[in-house]
Motif scaffolding. Structure first.
Motif, PDB file in Angstrom:
ATOM      1  N   LEU A 149      -6.905  -0.179  -3.575  1.00  0.00           N
ATOM      2  CA  LEU A 149      -6.799   0.864  -2.971  1.00  0.00           C
ATOM      3  C   LEU A 149      -7.033   2.190  -3.908  1.00  0.00           C
ATOM      4  N   LEU A 150      -6.951   1.716  -5.269  1.00  0.00           N
ATOM      5  CA  LEU A 150      -7.016   2.952  -6.356  1.00  0.00           C
ATOM      6  C   LEU A 150      -8.592   2.553  -6.759  1.00  0.00           C
ATOM      7  N   ASN A 151      -9.240   1.608  -6.474  1.00  0.00           N
ATOM      8  CA  ASN A 151     -10.731   1.461  -6.781  1.00  0.00           C
ATOM      9  C   ASN A 151     -11.628   2.101  -6.015  1.00  0.00           C
ATOM     10  N   PRO A 152     -12.367   3.066  -6.603  1.00  0.00           N
ATOM     11  CA  PRO A 152     -13.195   3.604  -5.463  1.00  0.00           C
ATOM     12  C   PRO A 152     -14.407   3.137  -5.282  1.00  0.00           C
ATOM     13  N   GLY A 175       0.831  -1.367  -0.041  1.00  0.00           N
ATOM     14  CA  GLY A 175      -0.030   0.006  -0.201  1.00  0.00           C
ATOM     15  C   GLY A 175       0.805   1.338   0.020  1.00  0.00           C
ATOM     16  N   ASN A 195      -4.035   8.607 -11.220  1.00  0.00           N
ATOM     17  CA  ASN A 195      -4.810   7.435 -10.476  1.00  0.00           C
ATOM     18  C   ASN A 195      -3.941   6.530  -9.821  1.00  0.00           C
ATOM     19  N   SER A 196      -3.136   7.105  -8.878  1.00  0.00           N
ATOM     20  CA  SER A 196      -1.843   6.295  -8.242  1.00  0.00           C
ATOM     21  C   SER A 196      -1.545   6.709  -7.052  1.00  0.00           C
ATOM     22  N   LEU A 197      -0.904   6.061  -6.217  1.00  0.00           N
ATOM     23  CA  LEU A 197      -0.441   6.509  -4.864  1.00  0.00           C
ATOM     24  C   LEU A 197       0.994   6.843  -4.973  1.00  0.00           C
TER      25      LEU A 197
END
Lengths: 372, 403, 403, 372
Positions: free
Chosen positions: B259-262, B34, B295-297
């Motif tokens: 974690l990127l999926n709303p 994560g 769309n990333s962390l």
């Protein structure tokens, strides 16, 4: 071993007045900088990276946020059984600015009296640099100096009362040290980091205590002949925060890779209080370039040439250019910010763009809601 | 020691061999997840938020990095004078010592630790699941229902149920039957590997199990069936939020990209239930002039000049100009050189992907069987212009050879 | 990890069987000493005062109480972000794990831990000696003399030398020969079990030793002889302050009572070299109206109504009216009931000496061979009016029987 | 679970004036007591033993020794990531006593505002007791009280301004609460530990802020009818330190085993900052009876009916009777002290005996050298 013979002192309120927009409720030392730090982090980390394990922070006014930031010194590995980080709060508050200054000097003397050290590194709070204090103290010892003044070559003097302009000989011995405010040109300017031998420290501070103008720099300036005073040039980056203009400009200098590499030298990390932020989340509509972004941000708009502190939110369609946004600032949908410096937790945005200029950034205050 | 209502025991001793090169030097619970976490941050953060301040961590495989990561427990607020976090490695007594033979044996060997706190109940946790759960509610449920053992379960699609330990329950959610990975599952209630035992029952069944020469000393295979057989009261506790077993490369990759999926609700920054982790001192990330990030962390210490889409970028990662990272997980300290492309991959710590190299492939749904996530193991240097296909697993050789 | 000049490795894995019932539940370094300390407090306090802030503690025997005692290392100021104290238990790798086979093997298995700090030298310490020593001076000596290994030695009376590892040195104190417990010693320089190795040499000889099937993997028996044979430079570092091996009941008793001997210089409260320890929260001691206390150490939490002479009384001890304690060591929580007499004894934790009982005897110098210190083991309850002679060792039976 | 719903507040300067011999340079909260404690240890330990993990210490003047004592809260297990021990220092110091009091109340309100709690336990600093706060809060909840006042039955009122004398009905509901100073007889007297529901806390403190006499007890006294005010009797030992006489007497009460067993209840230990003292050393000539002795003392003389703090040295031939000697006091050879209360690090002794009386102990000041 230098570390056990040297103690550090940090004056946390020095030059608070220089930046009163942001120091109304905090000390200069706790001014946020570079996305996740406060100014004092640089001074403490410099001392700790030289192995110094006794650091006294002389506080005066508005030190709640500083206390909260420093805590027990854990994040600088200074929560020690003996020594470590000591907050030295004021005795009963005085009635005038001079009283306060005297009290700070008195407390610095008292703090060092209780340390078993031969050298003292005293730091003011208005500078940002990654100094190799170990080398500076070694030079001080080698030259058998009483006082070593760290300086930089600068084109213009800053606006701090305590800055000295030096003349040095080939061996870096200081021939004269004058109040830099009296000079309009730059040169070798001190940055507020002085190394003292213990006896010179006591001497000079005691003299200051008994003089009309209780300023350490004043005494050094007057008594340059009496002591062995040397200069030490720091050739790396030095940011001096002496006005809201220089705060903005110094922030923007971080976008230069060389500045970042020098300031965030991997051998001598800058430590700060850590928070449990998530990584920064970039959304489907994010468009970010040439920016410093701390963790915990959520960005779904455009960000250019900016410094974003922890937890800043830039909503979809918003444009942020040449801005410094402190912790928790929210930029509303479709709003435009250019040349804005915002204090913590402000909410900004509306139909009309909010813009300052290169020379004068638009200031948003802490918790201010600036929407239409 | 003052008494504690509940002591948590976290099983962190497994080798995690299904994670391949990712657990070459690390215990599974220490595997990064994560963007800035380790898997073990989840059960530890859950414990402290649930009011459980006494946690034993059972380790035996490659524990050095995990031990260091846990340290005094400070990052999770688990450094306590009374209680707190304790690493429990196997040890020797007068008659020599034993390695932990199974999950049940690991707890059995540490009954002495638990007894010092004289708890009413013991919470058994695993170190390989990503989820946020308030254990205090489960413990309350355990007490209210008068159970001897409470097992948290979640509903899974019936066609996936054969991958799990499956519970059969009566209408009051009392467990009637337990099947480990049944071929033809008749229930869709999967065990999440979270158990609450009344301490006296745990002690009784662990001791009996220890005396049983034929036992494999495992909770799922031995203890639970023995308790069911003896007619003890075992109750299912239903959980319906996000929970994921990250025991395989594919599931670890999926859990990261979740974690990127709303649509997937796993908020790691809820101020009331933060996931704590031990972090190192790093400056903020810098996103360069040529970067394109969507769309990333991305995490502190990164220097990004390339293109990032749908990816999780850990701290201190460098992505050079013209490089592309998509649908991937890039672990701390990795360098993706100019013009390289990384897709559908997990790139482990301190690797280098050379200029122009291509790592990973997008799924070919006609041949999904052959396709899989590519893994670049810790310290591997991928040569310039190398092409590494799908489902590869690159391991660093002893002599530091590049591939 | 930042580099460290020196890493200390403390061998704490021994069973300490010569301490009999005192190490029934405890590793030897955790044995109480001096009224409020544990043996391990001495090397740990020495480390921090010598500027060494990175210490690995090698444990494998009954480590639970020792681990808890060490905790985060806070009491010794050894809780550090970089460095600090680390418990190193045996662990498993991909191919299974090994218990520590000997002192050298224990360090060998943890070379990975040492390497992370990339030290110039490694200090090897034991957990069973009472002494105050500035290791930084020894390390400085090691560097100045250009040695590969420096061994601290002290002069002992020649007739006692056969109990020690004995060094023969040339005129420049370079070691020429090492004899483990020689029958007819020709030198009186005894090894104190404190070694400084240059790290590269340590690594080399440990690795070679590991490959030697015939080795017992011990520093004294294998590593030092191998280095001497190969012509490496081993140098003796002379130490002349107080040092005592507390590996036997008699020496532990003596070392305690040494604290009461004004001729023996072992100041535990020197503000510049305090011996740190983990203490529990207790109110101050109370000395009652009927008490008579002379030449003794007494600690917080005690309630003394009897007579104490020439004794070390640990915390929370109760000595009732009319009871007498002489030439004895009474460990935490013991209760000496009315009219009981304890002489020349070590009474371990949480024991009860019943009313009117007599424990221990004074030496009969005509029959010194038969005489010895009496030990009452942890948790033993001595019955009222029981008479326990010299050199007895009472162990608590499993069913808590009294004796 | 009570612990997560309850926060504690300690006013560290309450009644400093009561004992000015010992509070010239320290707050009441940091007054040494019982050989190794400071008064605040009792309040904090009481709160911590009830599981309370948020404790705010409102400081005002002379709090350096208190800061040093409390540190990060480690010794009370209150060095927590969120919550734990918070020192709440003054804003910029006021000009009058009233300003100070207002500032304390204001900060207490601010502190609680930031806590997520339903109940507040507010403690003054002049008492010594081992209270079961968990039970007290449970009683408060059960009775649906707005305010619960902990009281003791006492024969005489103490001299604190804030003490209330209660009249309660059978259910412990308070019918009236009057300033105890106005009464010459004893009765049910509060000890400065009050439990509030959050809203009553805010109400009452805000009312105090806006009233002429900004005292919480005053408002409670006036508004007893408005709120559901209950009493809770603490039947165990309560020491009240309201004068140098009561300081001496309360110290001496510790020689009673029942008092010690109640105050140092093993289920609810009193925590304090620990030092690395040796066990106490009794020499060949020591003769000690009926005394409390902290660790780190070296005793080679006669000690009777006394309380000796850490590190006291009683040299050979000296006689110490009915004395309270604080940390580090040295009693010289062959001297005689009777009914003496000495502050820290004094050196006492000479040919003439130094004696006070049962009613009035002889006072020796901090660092005083009293020899001939």
């Amino acid at each position: 071993m230098i570390y056990s013979k040297t103690a550090g002192i940090i004056f946390s309120n020095s030059n608070d007045k220089a930046l009163k927009e942001f120091t109304a409720n905090r000390s200069m030392a706790s001014l946020p900088f570079a996305g996740r730090y406060r100014l004092i982090d640089f001074a403490i980390s410099n001392l700790v990276n030289a192995g110094i394990q006794n650091v006294g922070v002389i506080t005066n006014r508005n030190y709640n946020s500083l206390l909260d930031h420093l805590g027990s010194g854990l994040f600088w590995d200074l929560d020690r059984k003996s020594g470590g980080l000591s907050i030295v709060p004021p005795f009963i508050g005085g009635n005038s600015k001079t009283d306060d200054e005297l009290d700070c000097i008195l407390r610095a003397i008292e703090y060092i009296k209780r340390r078993n050290c031969e050298y003292v590194v005293a730091c003011e709070s208005g500078f940002v640099a990654n100094l190799d204090i170990k080398k500076i103290v070694e030079a001080h010892i080698e030259k058998k100096a009483d006082v070593t003044l760290v300086y930089r070559e600068a084109e213009r003097p800053d606006k701090f009362a305590g800055t000295l302009k030096l003349k040095v000989d080939k061996d870096e011995k200081v021939a004269s040290a004058e109040n830099a405010l009296l000079s309009k040109t730059g040169g070798k300017l001190t940055i507020g980091v002085h190394v003292f031998t213990r006896s010179a420290f006591n001497d000079i501070l005691s003299t200051a205590l008994n003089s009309e103008n209780p300023a350490i720099s004043e005494i050094i300036s007057e008594k340059t002949g009496k002591y062995r005073v040397y200069g030490y040039e720091h050739k790396g980056f030095v940011g001096v925060i002496d006005s809201r203009k220089s705060y903005f400009e110094t922030g923007m200098e971080l976008l230069d890779k060389e500045v970042r590499d020098d300031l965030f030298n991997k051998e001598r990390p800058i430590y700060t209080k850590t928070k449990d932020d998530m990584p920064t989340r970039y959304g489907l509509y994010s468009d970010v370039s040439n920016s410093i972004i701390a963790d915990g941000c959520i960005i779904d708009g455009t960000v250019k040439n900016s410094v974003l502190f922890r937890g800043v939110r830039v909503k979809r369609g918003a444009v942020v250019e040449n801005c410094i946004l402190m912790q928790g600032v929210e930029v509303r949908e479709n709003s435009t910010l250019k040349y804005v410096t915002s204090d913590k937790n402000a909410v900004i945005g509306g139909k009309a763009p909010i813009t300052g200029t290169n020379r004068k950034a638009f200031i948003v205050k802490k918790n201010q809601v600036l929407t239409d | 020691m003052k008494n504690k209502q509940c002591v948590a025991m976290l099983l962190a001793g497994g080798q995690g061999s299904r994670l391949g090169v990712l657990t070459g030097k690390l215990a599974k619970p220490a595997v990064p997840y994560g963007g800035k976490y380790r898997i073990i941050d989840f059960p530890l953060s859950n414990c402290i938020h649930s009011g459980i301040d006494t946690v034993g961590i059972l380790t035996q495989y490659k524990p050095l990095e995990l031990n260091d990561y846990i340290g005094s427990g400070k990052p999770w607020d688990l450094d306590r004078s009374n209680g707190g976090v304790h690493i429990l490695a196997p040890y020797q007594g007068k008659e020599g010592g034993d390695w932990y033979k199974g999950t049940a044996n690991a707890i059995y060997q540490n009954l002495g630790f638990i007894k010092r706190y004289n708890p009413e109940c013991v919470l058994i946790l695993s170190g390989d699941h990503i989820y946020k759960m308030d254990y205090s509610k489960m413990i309350e449920f355990h007490k209210q229902s008068g159970a001897d053992c409470t097992i948290s379960v979640m509903e899974v699609p019936l066609d996936e149920a054969s991958r799990f330990g499956i519970m059969h329950v009566a209408s009051d959610d009392r467990i009637t039957k337990f099947e480990e990975k049944p071929k033809e599952p008749k229930s869709n209630l999967a065990s999440m590997g979270v158990y609450v035992f009344s301490f006296n029952m745990l002690e009784k069944y662990l001791s009996e199990d220890e005396n049983n020469q034929n036992s494999s000393n495992d909770f799922g295979k031995d203890i639970i069936p023995a308790m069911l057989k003896a007619g003890e009261k075992l109750v299912a506790y239903r959980f319906s939020d996000y929970w994921k077993d990250v025991g395989t490369v594919d599931s670890l990759w999926e859990a990261n990209l979740d974690l990127l999926n709303p649509k997937i609700h796993l908020n790691l920054s809820d101020p009331k239930w933060k996931i704590y982790s031990r972090t190192s001192e790093l400056p903020p990330q810098y996103i360069g002039k040529t970067a394109k990030v969507e769309n990333s962390l991305i995490t502190a210490g990164c220097d990004i000049a390339g293109n990032i889409d749908y990816s999780i970028i850990f701290e201190n990662v460098t992505v050079e100009q013209g490089a592309t990272v998509e649908y991937s997980v890039i672990m701390p300290g990795a360098v993706i050189k100019k013009g390289a492309t990384v897709r559908y991959s997990i790139v482990a710590q301190n690797t280098v992907v050379g200029e122009g190299a291509t790592v990973g492939e997008e799924p070919d749904y006609n041949d999904a069987h052959e396709w899989g996530i590519t893994v670049v193991g810790e310290g591997v240097k991928v040569k310039n212009n190398a092409v590494i296909g799908a489902k590869q697993m690159l391991r660093k050789e002893e002599d530091g050879e590049t591939v």
